[in-house]
Design a protein around this motif. Structure first.
Motif, mmCIF file in Angstrom:
data_model
loop_
_atom_site.group_PDB
_atom_site.id
_atom_site.type_symbol
_atom_site.label_atom_id
_atom_site.label_comp_id
_atom_site.label_asym_id
_atom_site.label_seq_id
_atom_site.Cartn_x
_atom_site.Cartn_y
_atom_site.Cartn_z
ATOM 1 N N TRP A 76 3.921 -0.335 -0.584
ATOM 2 C CA TRP A 76 5.232 -0.967 -0.737
ATOM 3 C C TRP A 76 5.132 -1.933 -1.890
ATOM 4 N N VAL A 121 2.037 5.931 -7.112
ATOM 5 C CA VAL A 121 2.907 5.893 -5.938
ATOM 6 C C VAL A 121 3.727 4.605 -5.930
ATOM 7 N N THR A 151 -0.358 3.947 2.720
ATOM 8 C CA THR A 151 1.060 3.641 2.555
ATOM 9 C C THR A 151 1.174 2.472 1.587
ATOM 10 N N GLU A 204 6.469 2.829 -3.036
ATOM 11 C CA GLU A 204 7.220 2.893 -1.774
ATOM 12 C C GLU A 204 7.041 4.246 -1.087
ATOM 13 N N SER A 205 5.795 4.694 -0.981
ATOM 14 C CA SER A 205 5.555 6.008 -0.376
ATOM 15 C C SER A 205 4.217 6.019 0.344
ATOM 16 N N SER A 206 3.946 7.135 1.006
ATOM 17 C CA SER A 206 2.701 7.309 1.752
ATOM 18 C C SER A 206 1.992 8.558 1.279
#
Length: 84
Positions: A20, A48, A18, A50-52
């Motif tokens: 951020w 990526v 994850t 703000e994603s997982s």
């Protein structure tokens, strides 16, 4: 982490990642996708923000056929064999 005022990062929990924030340069984080036939080589990079990402390796998931280990990939709910 955000509550502790950590502004950006990537956490890897056994292959589930994850992210951020961004890198200090403002760029997106890059997640390396290993080549299923050679786990030490990067096949592609996934940017990526703000994603997982959930990952799974195929180099430890294989069937033995005629004395050869053949990796199996799970793609869109279907099993595929990688043949050289």
């Amino acid at each position: 982490m955000v509550e502790k005022q950590v502004r950006a990062g990537v956490i890897n929990a056994s292959g589930d990642l994850t992210s951020w924030g961004t890198k200090a340069t403002g760029e997106k984080w890059l997640i390396g996708i290993a080549n299923p036939l050679s786990k030490d080589k990067i096949f592609s990079w996934l940017p990526v923000l703000e994603s997982s990402v959930a990952t799974s390796e195929s180099y430890d998931k294989y069937i033995s056929f005629e004395g050869k280990n053949i990796p199996i990939l799970l793609i869109r709910g279907q099993d595929f064999l990688l043949l050289e």
